[in-house]
Design a protein around this motif. Sequence first.
Motif, short mmCIF file in Angstrom:
data_model
loop_
_atom_site.label_atom_id
_atom_site.label_comp_id
_atom_site.label_asym_id
_atom_site.label_seq_id
_atom_site.Cartn_x
_atom_site.Cartn_y
_atom_site.Cartn_z
N PHE A 122 9.88 26.85 13.45
CA PHE A 122 10.68 25.86 13.26
C PHE A 122 9.99 24.75 13.83
O PHE A 122 9.37 24.52 14.69
CB PHE A 122 11.62 25.55 13.90
N TYR A 123 9.38 23.75 12.63
CA TYR A 123 7.74 22.40 13.03
C TYR A 123 8.05 21.90 12.16
O TYR A 123 8.70 21.25 10.71
CB TYR A 123 6.63 23.23 13.14
N THR A 124 7.69 20.33 12.32
CA THR A 124 7.85 19.14 11.63
C THR A 124 6.17 18.27 11.88
O THR A 124 6.20 19.05 12.61
CB THR A 124 8.88 18.21 11.84
N GLY A 125 6.31 17.97 11.14
CA GLY A 125 5.28 16.67 10.47
C GLY A 125 5.19 15.38 10.19
O GLY A 125 6.53 15.78 9.89
N LEU A 126 4.72 14.71 10.74
CA LEU A 126 4.81 13.31 10.90
C LEU A 126 3.19 13.00 10.26
O LEU A 126 2.12 12.67 10.68
CB LEU A 126 4.93 12.67 11.85
N PRO B 7 0.33 -1.71 -0.02
CA PRO B 7 0.20 -0.05 -0.13
C PRO B 7 0.66 1.11 -0.19
O PRO B 7 0.31 2.50 -0.10
CB PRO B 7 -1.30 0.02 1.50
N ILE B 8 2.19 0.78 -0.17
CA ILE B 8 2.79 2.24 0.16
C ILE B 8 2.79 3.15 -1.34
O ILE B 8 2.54 4.27 -1.53
CB ILE B 8 4.34 1.65 0.00
N GLU B 9 2.71 2.49 -2.44
CA GLU B 9 2.65 3.28 -4.20
C GLU B 9 3.67 4.51 -4.49
O GLU B 9 4.44 4.00 -5.32
CB GLU B 9 1.84 3.71 -3.80
N TRP B 10 4.56 5.02 -3.16
CA TRP B 10 5.39 5.82 -3.82
C TRP B 10 6.35 6.15 -2.64
O TRP B 10 5.76 5.95 -1.71
CB TRP B 10 4.31 6.78 -5.23
N THR B 11 8.11 6.50 -2.31
CA THR B 11 8.87 7.02 -1.86
C THR B 11 9.34 7.60 -2.32
O THR B 11 9.88 7.93 -3.52
CB THR B 11 9.43 5.80 -1.40
N GLY B 12 10.38 8.73 -1.09
CA GLY B 12 11.19 9.93 -1.52
C GLY B 12 11.03 10.61 -1.86
O GLY B 12 10.17 11.19 -0.23
N PRO B 13 11.90 12.28 -1.93
CA PRO B 13 12.19 13.46 -1.13
C PRO B 13 11.11 14.34 -1.66
O PRO B 13 10.36 14.01 -2.98
CB PRO B 13 13.10 13.70 -1.57
N TRP B 14 10.05 15.07 -0.58
CA TRP B 14 9.55 16.54 -1.58
C TRP B 14 10.13 17.65 -0.82
O TRP B 14 10.71 17.59 0.49
CB TRP B 14 8.36 15.52 -1.57
N TRP B 15 10.02 18.79 -1.38
CA TRP B 15 10.07 19.81 -0.69
C TRP B 15 9.33 21.40 -1.44
O TRP B 15 8.97 20.83 -2.69
CB TRP B 15 11.55 20.42 -1.57
N GLY B 16 9.56 22.28 -1.11
CA GLY B 16 8.23 23.40 -1.80
C GLY B 16 8.44 24.52 -0.46
O GLY B 16 9.45 24.36 0.38
N VAL C 286 -0.88 38.02 3.82
CA VAL C 286 0.75 37.05 4.45
C VAL C 286 1.00 37.03 5.57
O VAL C 286 2.06 38.28 6.37
CB VAL C 286 2.00 37.13 3.25
N ILE C 287 1.82 36.55 6.98
CA ILE C 287 2.31 36.63 8.10
C ILE C 287 3.40 35.85 7.59
O ILE C 287 4.81 35.77 9.18
CB ILE C 287 1.11 36.41 8.98
N TRP C 288 3.33 35.04 6.94
CA TRP C 288 5.32 33.81 7.41
C TRP C 288 5.33 33.52 5.48
O TRP C 288 4.52 33.42 5.20
CB TRP C 288 4.71 32.58 8.05
N ASP C 289 7.42 33.31 5.68
CA ASP C 289 6.81 32.45 4.29
C ASP C 289 8.04 31.48 4.32
O ASP C 289 8.63 31.38 5.96
CB ASP C 289 8.04 33.80 4.06
N VAL C 290 7.67 30.26 4.15
CA VAL C 290 8.07 29.17 4.99
C VAL C 290 8.64 28.42 4.01
O VAL C 290 8.57 28.47 2.64
CB VAL C 290 5.98 28.20 4.75
N LYS C 291 9.09 27.70 4.27
CA LYS C 291 10.56 26.57 3.56
C LYS C 291 10.42 24.95 3.91
O LYS C 291 10.59 24.96 5.12
CB LYS C 291 11.75 26.86 3.40
N MET C 292 10.48 24.00 2.59
CA MET C 292 9.39 22.76 3.73
C MET C 292 10.61 21.87 2.67
O MET C 292 10.77 22.27 1.49
CB MET C 292 8.04 22.60 2.93
N THR C 293 10.83 20.92 3.48
CA THR C 293 11.87 19.62 2.95
C THR C 293 10.81 18.46 3.67
O THR C 293 10.30 18.31 4.82
CB THR C 293 13.22 19.31 3.27
N GLY C 294 10.84 17.52 3.05
CA GLY C 294 10.88 16.31 3.68
C GLY C 294 10.82 14.73 2.56
O GLY C 294 11.31 14.89 1.29
#
Length: 109
Positions: free
Chosen positions: A83-87, A29-38, A49-57
Amino acid sequence: MAFNEMTDDRLDGTETLTMNWNFHPAPPPIEWTGPWWGKGQIANGDGEVIWDVKMTGERDEQGFGHLRYVARGRGDNEGLKAFYTGLRESPDPWVPFIFSGYILEKDGS
């Protein structure tokens, strides 16, 4: 686009990200793996606009999602950094991420 509802309301708002990824096929059920960013912005209820955001994952071999964010404040949040993380501990892409993090105050605390 997503709506953020955080315990610190300075990060609440509508988040708009432009995301890129380099995913690879994986068996169900995984379907796909790998990096993403934005990068993108968080806007408050008035559209300011109150924050400019960069994300990696990445989406790991179990299909779990791991995200890391750095945000720089604008307007009333000028001089703040967040600084925050998502899981997401599920291969199901509809399971929400759980976020945690902190805001570095202007005085560095």
